[in-house]
Design an enzyme around this catalytic site. Structure first.
Site, short mmCIF file in Angstrom:
data_model
loop_
_atom_site.label_atom_id
_atom_site.label_comp_id
_atom_site.label_asym_id
_atom_site.label_seq_id
_atom_site.Cartn_x
_atom_site.Cartn_y
_atom_site.Cartn_z
N GLU A 1 -1.85 -18.33 15.44
CA GLU A 1 -1.33 -17.93 16.75
C GLU A 1 -0.88 -19.20 17.47
OE1 GLU A 1 -4.14 -16.04 19.42
OE2 GLU A 1 -2.50 -15.36 20.71
N ASN B 1 -2.76 -5.81 18.70
CA ASN B 1 -3.72 -6.90 18.45
C ASN B 1 -5.13 -6.44 18.73
OD1 ASN B 1 -5.05 -9.46 18.26
ND2 ASN B 1 -4.80 -9.69 20.46
N GLU B 2 -5.58 -6.66 19.96
CA GLU B 2 -6.98 -6.44 20.28
C GLU B 2 -7.02 -5.32 21.31
OE1 GLU B 2 -9.16 -9.76 22.24
OE2 GLU B 2 -9.92 -10.08 20.22
O1 AHR Z 1 -8.13 -16.33 19.01
C1 AHR Z 1 -7.95 -16.40 20.39
C2 AHR Z 1 -7.78 -15.03 21.04
O2 AHR Z 1 -8.94 -14.27 20.90
C3 AHR Z 1 -6.74 -14.16 20.41
O3 AHR Z 1 -5.51 -14.39 20.96
C4 AHR Z 1 -7.18 -12.78 20.79
O4 AHR Z 1 -6.78 -11.82 19.87
C5 AHR Z 1 -8.65 -12.90 21.01
O5 AHR Z 1 -9.03 -12.44 22.24
#
Ligand code: AHR
Length: 831
Positions: A49, A374-375
């Protein structure tokens, strides 16, 4: 029975594999003749990332920041350079640019022969190596006069390291290039672009790359950083995030289509990590997308890793705006996914396949996996995921979809999502966990209870944290790495369930990070792997093809004690407390005297705690606050007190078993908007809702509160009435963990042994089903001298693998695993 791990009944007390006998041997039997699940080649992978200057300022080797003057502050990263003899100015214009997609440019108007112009600071400086070549290019247009451009590389003091001149400047935009070779090395160099001889010149897309990039690709990636990735032998490469996929708002989300094609046309975007993180502002963090989706696929191919792109699913970051795309407007997002599959895999005759071919890669990239969101969490995620899955599985059944399970592995968001994803027959579910080492040591058996016929698990982001989660004080120490190693044995043993995993984040720039710990640290010239890196590498380089069942027997003693102090708290509520006593049998461990401010308490920064009339009071109705006392050796006690709510939204928080590393239990009375009582537990900072029951707390009424603790059991009484009776698992310490795998190509058994105890662990090894052991057994040891050991730029391999002598002449052998160590053993055998 746990997959791959057998333990005689009656030998395991409590959770996991807690071995406290000092030097007594552990019997480790490996069923070499009964290979189990296939270990997915994707089991150990990486997640990239653009955080911590991971791409711009990191992997993407461009040395100029804001090369196109397109940052909202177009001069960010630049300053005007003019000597006392120089006269003139620099202006940012946008009329008649060289490319309308890159509208702004700088006009340098020099009214004296002496050089004047612009200087770029790079990303916390520019790393320049003496004797190596650097390629400068820029768009240039002469407006008036007949000046030359003087290009200089300088060190942090402004001393020239290399210079070159561009003459005969064109009167219309033209790309010009020149190479420079600095005579010295600096980590904090700068680039000067100066007009010499008087006149006016426009410049744009000012770019400087080292000639030495990964695979020598012009405009490519930093070779030393990619090499670190290659050395990990990753099974997959997840990209591009992370939170940057989501954006803080939807218009700031990552959109893959804007990241391909000519770099000057890639739309600049503010980075999601461009914010003040605990006094570490990064106002200059933007995504140039020089490392875009084409480069990503190319990198995955170079590394021999399966690409795993993650796409926005119509949700902005739920830690920020949480903005949602209405369901009836989701179609363009789904179309982006379809087009990405075509870009990666489509024939050159398809529109997106043709784009890929035009970029130089007619062969398909062989995309097999795609992550939807993603999350993400909540019902909003499930309905969006379902909409994606409906279309994608109908059109591309060959693509395996990866769905989200939220940001934590055990909390209410996870508990909501997981059973529903099972019901929806999700294929691979991405779980994330940032927690203290105790969580990892205590969760090695996490996947033992998973149904292999259910969704597969991608443990997609994890890291053990030495401090609080998301704290600037976190370290990449050996304790954290060891905890991860222990947890990884559980993932490998459960290869029938876990098919992918990745540490996160991957990179951190020593002078430009927003998050720590990180797997790999670098600066403008150097790079080193953390102990965590070497753990990942040890597992990935010694993966094996099939899991072999292991059986551990030995003097397995009592689990770590259920221990810790107590606390009192409130959640946006004011309250009073009195008559607090903690007893173990007839022994009084603690009796509070609230006639004055009691000693020994840990008072939080939040809330207003004071003492009067024999009462402890919390009088700030806006705060969420807990004051704590006692421990860490309090065990099996009864806590009694009286509490009265005086105002606010909820009731009381009664804390107990408050131990080290974010581990405690909380009885939440009148929680959830004063609708329920519940027990919440934290293990290494990770929250879990243990139980809940309807209930509320009245204002201005004294309540009798009693909590009885016996081992893992917790009994809670309100006014003499039992409200909860539950077991809250006890954290594991000093465990011993083992997994074994069969490697087809070499005919080797690969053992991974983690000794988390502070003493040597003797292991009596038996390789069942083995006729003979061939010569050449090999041990690879990873450990720090202390649990606090770290690597750094000066000591990049303080914790790094080294050979470890093992004598294995036959199917039975004795091994010794040093304290706090990961030992990988390769044994060539005849079956
Ligand atoms: O890895 C850092 C962050 O942690 C990522 O962007 C996210 O997916 C998670 O909250």
């Amino acid at each position: 029975m746990r997959p791959g791990l057998e333990m005689p009944m009656g030998m395991a007390l409590g959770l996991g594999l807690v071995c406290v006998a000092m030097a007594a041997p552990v019997q480790l039997t490996v069923q070499v003749d009964r290979p189990g699940a296939v270990i997915a080649p994707t089991l150990w992978g990486i997640f990239f990332e653009d955080i911590n200057l991971g791409a711009d300022g990191g992997l993407y080797a461009e040395l100029v920041k804001n090369r196109g003057f397109e940052f909202p502050d177009p001069m960010m990263g630049w300053f005007m350079l003019r000597t006392s003899h120089g006269r003139g100015e620099v202006r940012i214009l946008s009329e008649a640019p060289f490319d309308p997609a890159n509208a702004r440019y700088a006009r340098i108007e020099s009214r004296a022969p002496t050089p004047m112009g612009l200087s770029n600071e790079g990303f916390r400086g520019m790393g320049l190596r003496g004797g190596e070549d650097y390629d400068l290019s820029l768009q240039v247009r002469r407006v008036s006069g007949n000046p030359r451009l003087l290009i200089e590389l300088v060190d942090e003091l402004g001393q020239t390291l290399a210079e070159a001149r561009l003459a005969d400047l064109p009167s219309d935009w033209q790309r010009r290039a020149v190479s420079l070779r600095p005579r010295d090395t600096t980590a904090r160099g700068r680039l000067n672009v100066l007009v010499e001889g008087g006149g006016t010149v426009d410049v744009d897309m000012v770019s400087l790359f080292p000639r030495r990039t990964w695979k020598g690709r012009p405009g490519g990636l930093r070779a030393d950083l990619v090499q670190m990735l290659a050395d990990l032998k990753p099974g997959f490469l997840r990209f591009p995030g992370g939170c940057i996929v989501e954006g803080s708002e939807l218009d700031k989300r990552y959109q893959w289509k804007t990241t391909i094609g000519p770099v000057e046309q890639r739309r600049l975007l503010i980075n999601r990590w461009n914010y003040e993180f605990k006094h570490r502002p990064t106002p200059d963090y933007y995504q140039s997308f020089g490392l875009g989706f084409f480069e990503y696929f190319q990198l995955a191919k170079d590394l021999g890793a399966e690409p795993l792109p993650i796409l926005n699913c119509g949700m902005a970051c739920q830690f920020n705006s949480g903005e949602l795309v209405p369901m009836d407007q989701l179609e363009p997002y789904i179309q982006d996914a379809l087009d990405l599959i075509e870009f990666a895999n489509g024939p050159v005759t398809s529109p997106w396949g043709a784009r890929r071919a035009a970029l130089g890669h007619p062969e398909p990239f062989g995309l097999k996996y795609l992550g939807i969101g993603n999350e993400q969490w909540g019902p909003q995620y499930l309905e969006r995921y379902a909409a994606f899955a409906r279309v994608l599985k109908a059109r591309h059944p060959e693509i395996t979809l990866v769905s989200s399970a939220g940001p934590s592995p055990d909390d209410e968001r996870f508990d909501f999502l997981w059973p529903r994803l099972v019901e929806m027959k999700a294929e691979i579910v991405d779980q994330h966990c940032y927690a203290n080492p105790i969580w990892f040591f205590s969760s090695v058996d996490r996947f033992d209870r998973y149904d292999p016929s259910g969704p597969k698990v991608f443990f997609g982001e994890y890291a053990a944290q030495s401090d609080r989660i998301v704290s600037v004080h976190n370290r990449n120490n050996w304790e954290c790495a060891l905890a991860e190693a222990a947890f990884m044995t559980g993932m490998e043993r459960n290869a029938a369930v876990v098919v992918m995993s990745a540490y996160a984040p991957l990179f951190g720039h020593a002078d430009g990070w927003q998050w720590r710990p990180n797997l790999i640290w670098f600066d403008n010239l150097r790079v080193f792997g953390t102990p965590n890196y070497y753990v990942q590498q040890a597992f990935a380089q010694n993966r094996g093809d099939r899991v072999l069942p292991v059986r551990l027997e030995g003097p397995i003693a009592a689990p770590a004690l259920a221990r810790g102090g107590i606390g009192l708290g409130t959640y946006r509520t004011t309250a009073e407390f009195k008559d607090l006593i903690v007893r173990r049998g007839h022994e009084v461990l603690y009796r509070a005297d609230f006639s004055k401010r009691p000693e020994g308490w840990r008072w939080p920064a939040e809330g207003r705690w004071d003492v009067s009339d024999g009462l402890l009071r919390q009088t700030d109705v806006r705060s969420i606050t807990t004051a704590a006392v006692g421990g860490p050796d309090w065990t099996d006690y009864t806590l009694e007190l009286k509490a009265r709510k005086t105002g606010g939204a909820e009731g009381f928080l009664i804390v107990f078993r408050d131990a080290w590393q974010g581990t405690r239990i909380q009885w939440n009375l009148g929680g959830w908007g004063n609708t329920r009582h519940g027990i919440q537990s934290w293990l290494g900072g990770q929250e879990k809702l243990v139980t809940q029951t309807p209930g509320s707390i009245e204002t201005d009424r004294w309540y009798d509160i009693r909590v009885e603790l016996r081992g893992p059991r917790v009994d809670c009484y309100l006014d003499g009435q039992q409200i909860h009776s539950v077991e809250v698992p006890v954290p594991v310490q000093d465990g011993f963990y083992a997994t074994a795998a069969w490697e087809e190509a070499t005919g080797q058994v690969i053992l991974k042994l983690v000794n988390a105890a502070p003493f040597d662990r003797l292991v009596a090894l038996q390789l069942a089903g083995v006729r003979s052991v061939r010569p050449g057994s090999r041990g690879i040891l990873l450990r720090g001298e202390t649990l606090a050991d770290e690597n750094d730029f000066e000591h990049p391999t303080r914790v790094a693998p080294r050979d470890w002598p093992v004598q294995i002449a036959g199917p039975t052998a004795d091994l010794s695993v040093p304290p706090h160590a990961l030992l990988v053993v390769r044994v060539p055998v005849e079956r």
